[in-house]
Design a protein around this motif. Structure first.
Motif, PDB file in Angstrom:
ATOM      1  N   GLY A  23       0.811  -1.208   0.000  1.00 18.94           N
ATOM      2  CA  GLY A  23       0.000   0.000   0.000  1.00 18.94           C
ATOM      3  C   GLY A  23       0.849   1.265   0.000  1.00 18.94           C
ATOM      4  O   GLY A  23       2.005   1.263   0.429  1.00 18.94           O
ATOM      5  N   ASP A  24       0.254   2.341  -0.454  1.00 18.13           N
ATOM      6  CA  ASP A  24       0.980   3.605  -0.566  1.00 18.13           C
ATOM      7  C   ASP A  24       1.311   4.211   0.788  1.00 18.13           C
ATOM      8  O   ASP A  24       2.202   5.069   0.878  1.00 18.13           O
ATOM      9  CB  ASP A  24       0.159   4.606  -1.389  1.00 18.13           C
ATOM     10  CG  ASP A  24       0.018   4.189  -2.845  1.00 18.13           C
ATOM     11  OD1 ASP A  24       0.854   3.382  -3.315  1.00 18.13           O
ATOM     12  OD2 ASP A  24      -0.934   4.659  -3.505  1.00 18.13           O
ATOM     13  N   ASP A  25       0.613   3.805   1.834  1.00 16.47           N
ATOM     14  CA  ASP A  25       0.851   4.369   3.165  1.00 16.47           C
ATOM     15  C   ASP A  25       1.776   3.516   4.013  1.00 16.47           C
ATOM     16  O   ASP A  25       2.030   3.830   5.178  1.00 16.47           O
ATOM     17  CB  ASP A  25      -0.487   4.549   3.900  1.00 16.47           C
ATOM     18  CG  ASP A  25      -1.384   5.580   3.237  1.00 16.47           C
ATOM     19  OD1 ASP A  25      -0.842   6.533   2.650  1.00 16.47           O
ATOM     20  OD2 ASP A  25      -2.618   5.414   3.302  1.00 16.47           O
ATOM     21  N   ASP A  26       2.286   2.433   3.472  1.00 17.50           N
ATOM     22  CA  ASP A  26       3.146   1.525   4.253  1.00 17.50           C
ATOM     23  C   ASP A  26       4.420   2.225   4.710  1.00 17.50           C
ATOM     24  O   ASP A  26       5.045   2.985   3.968  1.00 17.50           O
ATOM     25  CB  ASP A  26       3.518   0.305   3.404  1.00 17.50           C
ATOM     26  CG  ASP A  26       4.461  -0.628   4.142  1.00 17.50           C
ATOM     27  OD1 ASP A  26       4.072  -1.118   5.211  1.00 17.50           O
ATOM     28  OD2 ASP A  26       5.607  -0.812   3.676  1.00 17.50           O
ATOM     29  N   GLN A  27       4.822   1.933   5.974  1.00 13.04           N
ATOM     30  CA  GLN A  27       6.019   2.539   6.537  1.00 13.04           C
ATOM     31  C   GLN A  27       6.952   1.522   7.188  1.00 13.04           C
ATOM     32  O   GLN A  27       7.899   1.906   7.875  1.00 13.04           O
ATOM     33  CB  GLN A  27       5.636   3.609   7.569  1.00 13.04           C
ATOM     34  CG  GLN A  27       4.806   4.739   6.988  1.00 13.04           C
ATOM     35  CD  GLN A  27       4.512   5.827   7.999  1.00 13.04           C
ATOM     36  OE1 GLN A  27       5.419   6.532   8.444  1.00 13.04           O
ATOM     37  NE2 GLN A  27       3.242   5.965   8.376  1.00 13.04           N
ATOM     38  N   ILE A  28       6.726   0.224   6.957  1.00 12.69           N
ATOM     39  CA  ILE A  28       7.601  -0.788   7.579  1.00 12.69           C
ATOM     40  C   ILE A  28       8.226  -1.744   6.563  1.00 12.69           C
ATOM     41  O   ILE A  28       9.063  -2.575   6.942  1.00 12.69           O
ATOM     42  CB  ILE A  28       6.858  -1.588   8.666  1.00 12.69           C
ATOM     43  CG1 ILE A  28       5.684  -2.382   8.070  1.00 12.69           C
ATOM     44  CG2 ILE A  28       6.389  -0.669   9.783  1.00 12.69           C
ATOM     45  CD1 ILE A  28       5.049  -3.354   9.056  1.00 12.69           C
ATOM     46  N   GLY A  29       7.861  -1.673   5.316  1.00 12.65           N
ATOM     47  CA  GLY A  29       8.533  -2.447   4.283  1.00 12.65           C
ATOM     48  C   GLY A  29       8.506  -3.939   4.509  1.00 12.65           C
ATOM     49  O   GLY A  29       7.461  -4.540   4.768  1.00 12.65           O
ATOM     50  N   THR A  30       9.675  -4.564   4.416  1.00 10.55           N
ATOM     51  CA  THR A  30       9.760  -6.023   4.472  1.00 10.55           C
ATOM     52  C   THR A  30       9.398  -6.605   5.833  1.00 10.55           C
ATOM     53  O   THR A  30       9.220  -7.823   5.947  1.00 10.55           O
ATOM     54  CB  THR A  30      11.173  -6.495   4.079  1.00 10.55           C
ATOM     55  OG1 THR A  30      12.138  -5.855   4.911  1.00 10.55           O
ATOM     56  CG2 THR A  30      11.463  -6.174   2.620  1.00 10.55           C
ATOM     57  N   LEU A  31       9.261  -5.770   6.855  1.00 10.12           N
ATOM     58  CA  LEU A  31       8.780  -6.280   8.142  1.00 10.12           C
ATOM     59  C   LEU A  31       7.329  -6.739   8.048  1.00 10.12           C
ATOM     60  O   LEU A  31       6.824  -7.407   8.955  1.00 10.12           O
ATOM     61  CB  LEU A  31       8.938  -5.228   9.233  1.00 10.12           C
ATOM     62  CG  LEU A  31      10.383  -4.965   9.665  1.00 10.12           C
ATOM     63  CD1 LEU A  31      10.445  -3.816  10.658  1.00 10.12           C
ATOM     64  CD2 LEU A  31      11.019  -6.215  10.272  1.00 10.12           C
ATOM     65  N   ASN A  32       6.648  -6.399   6.933  1.00 10.04           N
ATOM     66  CA  ASN A  32       5.322  -6.954   6.696  1.00 10.04           C
ATOM     67  C   ASN A  32       5.355  -8.470   6.567  1.00 10.04           C
ATOM     68  O   ASN A  32       4.318  -9.129   6.734  1.00 10.04           O
ATOM     69  CB  ASN A  32       4.714  -6.347   5.425  1.00 10.04           C
ATOM     70  CG  ASN A  32       4.159  -4.953   5.652  1.00 10.04           C
ATOM     71  OD1 ASN A  32       3.115  -4.783   6.273  1.00 10.04           O
ATOM     72  ND2 ASN A  32       4.867  -3.950   5.140  1.00 10.04           N
ATOM     73  N   PHE A  33       6.512  -9.032   6.260  1.00  8.18           N
ATOM     74  CA  PHE A  33       6.620 -10.491   6.159  1.00  8.18           C
ATOM     75  C   PHE A  33       6.530 -11.178   7.526  1.00  8.18           C
ATOM     76  O   PHE A  33       6.337 -12.389   7.600  1.00  8.18           O
ATOM     77  CB  PHE A  33       7.934 -10.880   5.482  1.00  8.18           C
ATOM     78  CG  PHE A  33       8.031 -10.498   4.036  1.00  8.18           C
ATOM     79  CD1 PHE A  33       7.016 -10.826   3.149  1.00  8.18           C
ATOM     80  CD2 PHE A  33       9.140  -9.815   3.544  1.00  8.18           C
ATOM     81  CE1 PHE A  33       7.107 -10.472   1.796  1.00  8.18           C
ATOM     82  CE2 PHE A  33       9.239  -9.465   2.212  1.00  8.18           C
ATOM     83  CZ  PHE A  33       8.223  -9.790   1.335  1.00  8.18           C
ATOM     84  N   VAL A  34       6.729 -10.407   8.601  1.00 12.66           N
ATOM     85  CA  VAL A  34       6.589 -10.968   9.952  1.00 12.66           C
ATOM     86  C   VAL A  34       5.108 -10.947  10.315  1.00 12.66           C
ATOM     87  O   VAL A  34       4.508  -9.886  10.471  1.00 12.66           O
ATOM     88  CB  VAL A  34       7.405 -10.165  10.983  1.00 12.66           C
ATOM     89  CG1 VAL A  34       7.209 -10.760  12.384  1.00 12.66           C
ATOM     90  CG2 VAL A  34       8.882 -10.155  10.612  1.00 12.66           C
ATOM     91  N   THR A  35       4.522 -12.115  10.456  1.00 11.81           N
ATOM     92  CA  THR A  35       3.092 -12.254  10.729  1.00 11.81           C
ATOM     93  C   THR A  35       2.878 -12.911  12.091  1.00 11.81           C
ATOM     94  O   THR A  35       3.820 -13.444  12.695  1.00 11.81           O
ATOM     95  CB  THR A  35       2.440 -13.123   9.650  1.00 11.81           C
ATOM     96  OG1 THR A  35       2.986 -14.461   9.758  1.00 11.81           O
ATOM     97  CG2 THR A  35       2.707 -12.579   8.250  1.00 11.81           C
TER      98      THR A  35
END
Length: 311
Positions: A23-35
Motif C-alpha cells: 500500500g501507498d501508506d506503508d512505513q515498515i517495508g519487508t517487516l510486513n513479512f513478519v506475521t
C-alpha cells in the motif's frame, strides 16, 4: 546537457523495488513479512531457555571518536542517593539520563535513514524528514512490534574456515547459499537474518580504529537473494552494514540505498554474534527466537537495541 550517469545500484533497486507492495501508506517495508503465524512458529524454537545478548555496551567507551556525526553515549546521573538522604523515612533514590545518538551502538537503520534521488522508501520525499518533527514518514517507531521473529545466523567466517573475514571481503549470494548448505538451515519468508563476518572481534579486542575501518560485508550481489527469500530484516556484526569501502567508485553505501530505500528492509549494524555463533556451531542449531524491538522514538531514523536470541 551532460548525460546523467546510470548507477548499477539504482538499476538494481528499480528491479527489486517494493514501493506500493503493501500500500501507498506503508512505513515498515519487508517487516510486513513478519506475521502472527511467523511469531508463533518462532516462539516454538525456544527449547533450552539459553539466551544470548547480542548488543554492544551502551556507554562512553563505544566505537566512535569525538568530532564525528555519531558520538558515544554519555550517561549522566540526575538524582543521587545523597540528594534524597533528608527524607524522614530513610528513603534513598537515584535517577539518570543519557545523551546519545540513536545509532551510537548496536542499532537498527530505519526506513528514513537512507535514500537517493530525493526519495526514501515508498516514494517518501526528503522533506518528510526535518528538524522540527524528525521523520514524519518511515519513522522507526512503526517497526517496533515487528522485530520479533525467527532468527537465522549465517556464519560466513566459519564457512571460509577463518576467525574473521579479510577487510573489505565482499559477501556474495554464493556465500549465503553455501552457508545454508553447510549449516543445514534455510532462510524463509519473515526471517531476520544475522550475518557474521567476525569483525566484531576488533571491537572486543579494543581496536576501535580497525573496527571502524575497512570491513567485510554483503555486496549488491546479495540483494536479489534477500528479495526472493522475503527476508524481514538483516543484522550484521560490522560497523557499516555492508562491505566497506564501496566497491563502486564514487559511491557511498550502495547496499543501503537498495535494501533500505528500494526494498524497505530494516538493517542492523554492530551486533555481537560471537557467543551465539560458537553455541550454534557446537549444537548445530542455527535458528532461534530473535527479539530486538528497539526504542519507540517518534520521528526517528533508527534505534539503539539490546537484541536477544533465545534457543
Amino acid at each position: 546537457m551532460a548525460e546523467q550517469q546510470t548507477w548499477p545500484h539504482h538499476e538494481l533497486g528499480r528491479k527489486l523495488n517494493n514501493w506500493g507492495r503493501w500500500g501507498d501508506d506503508d512505513q515498515i517495508g519487508t517487516l510486513n513479512f513478519v506475521t502472527p503465524a511467523t511469531r508463533v512458529e518462532a516462539a516454538g524454537l525456544v527449547r533450552t531457555g539459553k539466551s544470548f545478548d547480542l548488543g554492544m555496551p551502551f556507554d562512553k567507551d563505544g566505537p566512535f571518536k569525538a568530532g564525528g556525526f555519531r558520538t558515544n553515549p554519555q550517561h549522566i546521573m540526575t538524582l543521587l542517593p545523597s540528594d534524597t538522604a533528608h527524607t524522614k523515612d530513610g528513603l534513598i533514590s537515584a535517577d539518570d539520563m543519557i545523551i546519545t545518538g540513536l545509532q551510537a551502538a548496536t542499532q537498527w537503520d530505519g526506513l528514513a535513514h537512507a535514500g537517493y534521488g530525493g526519495r526514501f522508501y515508498n516514494n517518501v520525499p526528503a522533506a518528510a524528514v526535518n528538524n522540527f518533527l524528525g521523520a514524519t514518514r518511515n519513522s522507526f517507531h512503526h517497526a517496533v512490534e515487528r522485530l520479533i521473529s525467527r532468527g537465522v545466523l549465517l556464519d560466513i567466517a566459519r564457512l571460509k574456515g577463518v576467525d574473521r573475514l579479510e577487510d573489505s571481503y565482499e559477501i556474495t549470494e554464493a556465500d549465503l547459499l553455501a552457508a545454508e548448505e553447510r549449516q543445514g538451515v534455510r532462510v524463509r519468508s519473515g526471517d531476520i537474518v544475522l550475518l557474521r563476518t567476525g569483525s566484531y572481534q576488533w571491537f572486543l579486542e579494543g581496536d576501535r580504529e580497525h573496527f571502524l575501518g575497512n570491513a567485510p560485508g554483503p555486496c549488491l550481489d546479495t540483494c536479489e537473494w534477500l528479495y526472493e527469500r522475503e527476508v524481514a530484516a538483516l543484522a550484521i556484526d560490522n560497523h557499516s552494514g555492508e562491505v566497506w569501502p564501496s566497491p563502486i567508485e564514487g559511491v557511498t553505501i550502495p547496499f543501503h540505498q537498495v535494501v533500505i530505500r528500494d526494498m524497505g528492509l530494516t538493517l542492523g549494524e554492530m551486533f555481537n554474534l560471537e557467543e551465539l555463533a560458537a553455541d550454534c556451531e557446537a549444537d548445530g542449531v542455527w535458528e532461534f527466537l530473535f527479539c530486538a524491538p528497539g526504542l519507540k522514538v517518534t520521528g526517528s531514523a533508527g534505534s539503539p537495541i539490546t537484541p536477544i536470541a533465545l534457543k
